[in-house]
Structure formats: C-alpha cells, structure tokens
Design a protein around this motif. Structure first.
Motif, PDB file in Angstrom:
ATOM      1  N   ILE A   1      -6.240  -4.551   3.189  1.00  0.00           N
ATOM      2  CA  ILE A   1      -5.504  -4.254   1.965  1.00  0.00           C
ATOM      3  C   ILE A   1      -4.305  -5.187   1.883  1.00  0.00           C
ATOM      4  CG2 ILE A   1      -4.316  -2.447   0.651  1.00  0.00           C
ATOM      5  CD1 ILE A   1      -7.262  -1.867   1.135  1.00  0.00           C
TER       6      ILE A   1
ATOM      7  N   ASN B   1       2.329   6.467   7.751  1.00  0.00           N
ATOM      8  CA  ASN B   1       1.776   5.125   7.552  1.00  0.00           C
ATOM      9  C   ASN B   1       2.391   4.039   8.418  1.00  0.00           C
ATOM     10  OD1 ASN B   1       0.108   5.555   4.917  1.00  0.00           O
ATOM     11  ND2 ASN B   1       2.084   6.503   4.537  1.00  0.00           N
TER      12      ASN B   1
ATOM     13  N   THR C   1      -2.751   7.317   7.786  1.00  0.00           N
ATOM     14  CA  THR C   1      -3.506   6.072   7.666  1.00  0.00           C
ATOM     15  C   THR C   1      -3.966   5.637   9.044  1.00  0.00           C
ATOM     16  OG1 THR C   1      -2.224   5.399   5.724  1.00  0.00           O
ATOM     17  CG2 THR C   1      -3.444   3.682   6.893  1.00  0.00           C
TER      18      THR C   1
ATOM     19  N   ILE D   1      -6.878   7.076  -2.110  1.00  0.00           N
ATOM     20  CA  ILE D   1      -6.510   7.865  -0.937  1.00  0.00           C
ATOM     21  C   ILE D   1      -5.711   9.104  -1.332  1.00  0.00           C
ATOM     22  CG2 ILE D   1      -4.999   7.815   1.092  1.00  0.00           C
ATOM     23  CD1 ILE D   1      -6.089   4.987   1.610  1.00  0.00           C
TER      24      ILE D   1
ATOM     25  N   TYR E   1     -11.753   3.228   2.285  1.00  0.00           N
ATOM     26  CA  TYR E   1     -11.601   2.359   1.116  1.00  0.00           C
ATOM     27  C   TYR E   1     -11.429   0.912   1.579  1.00  0.00           C
ATOM     28  CZ  TYR E   1     -10.209   0.559  -3.387  1.00  0.00           C
ATOM     29  OH  TYR E   1     -10.176  -0.153  -4.553  1.00  0.00           O
TER      30      TYR E   1
ATOM     31  N   TYR F   1       0.811  -1.213   0.000  1.00  0.00           N
ATOM     32  CA  TYR F   1       0.000   0.000   0.000  1.00  0.00           C
ATOM     33  C   TYR F   1       0.849   1.269   0.000  1.00  0.00           C
ATOM     34  CZ  TYR F   1      -2.637   3.658   2.492  1.00  0.00           C
ATOM     35  OH  TYR F   1      -3.187   4.845   2.901  1.00  0.00           O
TER      36      TYR F   1
ATOM     37  N   SER G   1      -6.900   3.542   9.397  1.00  0.00           N
ATOM     38  CA  SER G   1      -7.497   2.219   9.262  1.00  0.00           C
ATOM     39  C   SER G   1      -8.936   2.190   9.787  1.00  0.00           C
ATOM     40  CB  SER G   1      -6.679   1.149   9.993  1.00  0.00           C
ATOM     41  OG  SER G   1      -7.361  -0.082  10.029  1.00  0.00           O
TER      42      SER G   1
ATOM     43  N   ALA H   1      -7.095   8.650   6.289  1.00  0.00           N
ATOM     44  CA  ALA H   1      -7.418   7.505   5.440  1.00  0.00           C
ATOM     45  C   ALA H   1      -7.775   6.316   6.320  1.00  0.00           C
ATOM     46  CB  ALA H   1      -6.231   7.150   4.547  1.00  0.00           C
TER      47      ALA H   1
ATOM     48  N   PRO I   1      -8.372   2.650   5.352  1.00  0.00           N
ATOM     49  CA  PRO I   1      -8.498   1.463   4.500  1.00  0.00           C
ATOM     50  C   PRO I   1      -8.954   0.258   5.310  1.00  0.00           C
ATOM     51  CG  PRO I   1      -6.193   1.874   4.999  1.00  0.00           C
ATOM     52  CD  PRO I   1      -6.973   3.024   5.587  1.00  0.00           C
TER      53      PRO I   1
ATOM     54  N   CYS J   1      -6.327   1.156  -3.744  1.00  0.00           N
ATOM     55  CA  CYS J   1      -6.512   1.859  -2.474  1.00  0.00           C
ATOM     56  C   CYS J   1      -5.656   3.118  -2.423  1.00  0.00           C
ATOM     57  CB  CYS J   1      -6.153   0.919  -1.316  1.00  0.00           C
ATOM     58  SG  CYS J   1      -6.261   1.679   0.319  1.00  0.00           S
TER      59      CYS J   1
END
Length: 348
Positions: A233, A136, A186, A275, A288, A63, A188, A228, A230, A271
């Motif tokens: 992923i 991230n 990120t 983003i 996402y 990712y 999650s 973000a 996700p 993804c």
C-alpha cells in the motif's frame, strides 16, 4: 506413549478430513448468513471514540491517515497517536473537515508502555469511554538477515511493530470490554508471506497475527477483533523509508528502491475504506487487495512452490546481471513503486 501417538497419527487425519467434508455445507450456510447479516447490521460509529495509533510514521503517512478520514466521515470522535505532533495536527484538521465530531491529538511513542498507558488515560479523561482501538504502528527493513552488521537494527523494529500493538491493547482492554468495543489491527500479508529482505518485519507481523487470533478466543464476544492484512500500500515504506542494517534506530529519509517486483502498489484510500468497512461489519479478517488470498492458498497447500517463486523473483540473480528478476521487471516496465499519484493529495 509412542504407541498412542502412532494410533492418533493413523486415525485423526482421515477422521478430521471426513468430519470437515461432512460439516462443510453447514459451515458454508452459516458463513453466508453471517455475510448477509453483516451488510444489514453494520455498526454505527457515530460519536463513538476511536484511538488510532501510528498516524504519522511507517505505513501511517497514507494508509493510517485515511483510516482516520474513514472514521471521521462516519462521525466518530478520534484520538490520533504517533510521535510527530505536526503531522498529527494536519491529519486532525483534515479529519475534522471530513466530519469527525472531535479529534484529540496525543504525541506518544507506542513502543513505551508508560506512554501507552498515558494515551488510554487521556482518552478516558476526555471522552469517558473507548469503542475502537486501531493499532497500526510499524516500521520495516530492506536487507537480508545476514547483512545486518549490528543486531541493534532489529530492536526498534520489534519495539514499534510488536510492542507498539501490545501495550495499547493491554491498557485499552478493560475499557473496550465495558463498551463491547472492537480492536482493528494491521497485521499485513507479510504475516504469512515470506518476503525476502523483510525477515524481522515478517516475524513481528506474524507475532501480531497470532496474538490477536489468541485474544479473539480469550475475549469471546466481549470485544471484536478484526485483523487487517493489506499488501503493498502507498506509504513511507513503499517510498523507501526503512530501518538501517547498521543499527540506526531512525527511519532513513532518503529515497531508496523498494523491491516489490511485479506486485502493484494499491491506493491507501481504497484500502482504508475496505478495512474500516470490514471492521464495522464484524469481519475477522480483511485482506486487501483481495487477490492476495490466492497466495494464501499456496501458503497452506503448496508452500514449497511459494518459497521457490519468491526466491526466484527476489533473491536469485537474473541471467547476465547482478540484480534479481523483480528489479529487472521494474526497470523494463518503467514501474517505480514509490512514484504513484498520492491519494493524500486527493484528500486535501
């Protein structure tokens, strides 16, 4: 004082609901205008400087690399930060081929504040500015809270997943204010979904979510914040790398079952594209795949049902077995979450 709170309890809930219903059409109109304007005034990131952390670990192997490629395709200048120098350099080479105007590789441990300061200092020394900070770094676990035989198992997870976002942000903010830049973090869907066997990871991501919600209020329009969220992923996490319940700080290299149950694992490339596009359009949140938004409604309006469903799928034993229904579903359908065609191969 008890009388005052009693009066407020009786008056404010109905008054608040009435006000929300009254103002909803206006809010809907404003949001529609913002949505349309975001497509017209999408930020041009060409030759702007973007720091991306976690580009070689945890969720990063797929990712976050694709985040770098997405920024690279738009002509950004990249600073890639993680602990594994060899993988960082491979990502840097691919990003240059995708169009990145310059790429600086900085091996560093974002769980250590002095190294985060060094990252920001080296970025400013090289480029003289900072426009986007993309946080991230993160690792997770796959054991019940009570199964931990050593509480030191929690330390690396919190250090990387929480402090690994806090420290870069702290040192980057003065520079982001000068360029009226953006933070993309990120968080999650785990920040609000009660995934079993991931209690500490969920807690760290919830802390991240609330940190950046608060920063958005504190920073106002000086620095944009996109959170973000996700779902599952393709990554090292869904391939089975976790912090050990025995307290080993290293990620376990062996393949292990990942109990994602009936939830499909999405492609990292798609993804990352969604983003980065959301961040450039100034969105506050990007979920996402989008269908996870349905679960957010249950989280707000029917948390008991969500709790019951997750317990049934991931914790309770299926009749006549010692395994949860989620694992039975995987075996019955033949789906294995870590056996997917890698989009990294497509990128090469």
């Amino acid at each position: 004082m008890d009388l005052l709170h009693t009066a407020l309890n009786l008056f404010l809930p109905p008054a608040g609901i009435f006000f929300l219903v009254t103002i909803s059409p206006t809010l809907a109109f404003i949001k529609a205008c913002q949505w349309l304007l975001s497509y017209v005034f999408c930020e041009n990131i060409y030759r702007k400087v973007v720091i991306i952390t976690g580009a070689s670990s945890g969720i990063g192997e797929h990712y976050v690399q694709h985040l770098a490629y997405q920024y690279g395709e738009r002509g950004a200048r990249l600073v890639l930060v993680a602990r594994r120098d060899d993988l960082l350099r491979r990502v840097a080479d691919r990003a240059r081929k995708r169009g990145a105007k310059d790429v600086l590789v900085i091996p560093a441990d974002v769980a250590r504040k002095e190294e985060c300061k060094r990252v920001i200092d080296e970025t400013i020394d090289r480029f003289g500015r900072l426009d986007h900070l993309v946080n991230n770094a993160g690792v997770t676990h796959s054991f019940f809270f009570e199964e931990a035989t050593d509480t030191s198992a929690f330390t690396p997870l919190i250090d990387i997943t929480f402090w690994g976002d806090v420290y870069p942000t702290y040192y980057a903010l003065p520079h982001l204010r000068r360029t009226r830049g953006k933070i993309l973090v990120t968080a999650s869907v785990a920040s609000w979904l009660p995934y079993p066997r991931m209690s500490m990871y969920n807690s760290a991501k919830a802390a991240i979510f609330n940190l950046y919600e608060t920063l958005r209020v504190e920073l106002g329009s000086d620095v944009g914040v996109t959170i973000a969220m996700p779902g599952w992923i393709e990554s090292e996490m869904t391939k089975g790398k976790f912090v050990s319940p025995e307290g080993d700080a290293a990620l376990k290299p062996e393949q292990r079952d990942v109990d994602v149950g009936p939830f499909p694992v999405a492609y990292a490339e798609e993804c990352a594209q969604a983003i980065v596009t959301g961040a450039l359009r100034g969105k506050h949140y990007v979920i996402y795949p989008f269908w996870y938004s349905t679960l957010l409604l249950y989280r707000v309006f029917a948390p008991e049902l969500l709790e019951w469903s997750y317990r049934l799928l991931f914790v309770s034993k299926a009749p006549g077995t010692d395994e949860p229904p989620s694992k039975i579903i995987l075996k019955t359908t033949g789906a294995q979450p870590h056996l997917y065609p890698s989009s990294i191969q497509k990128a090469e």
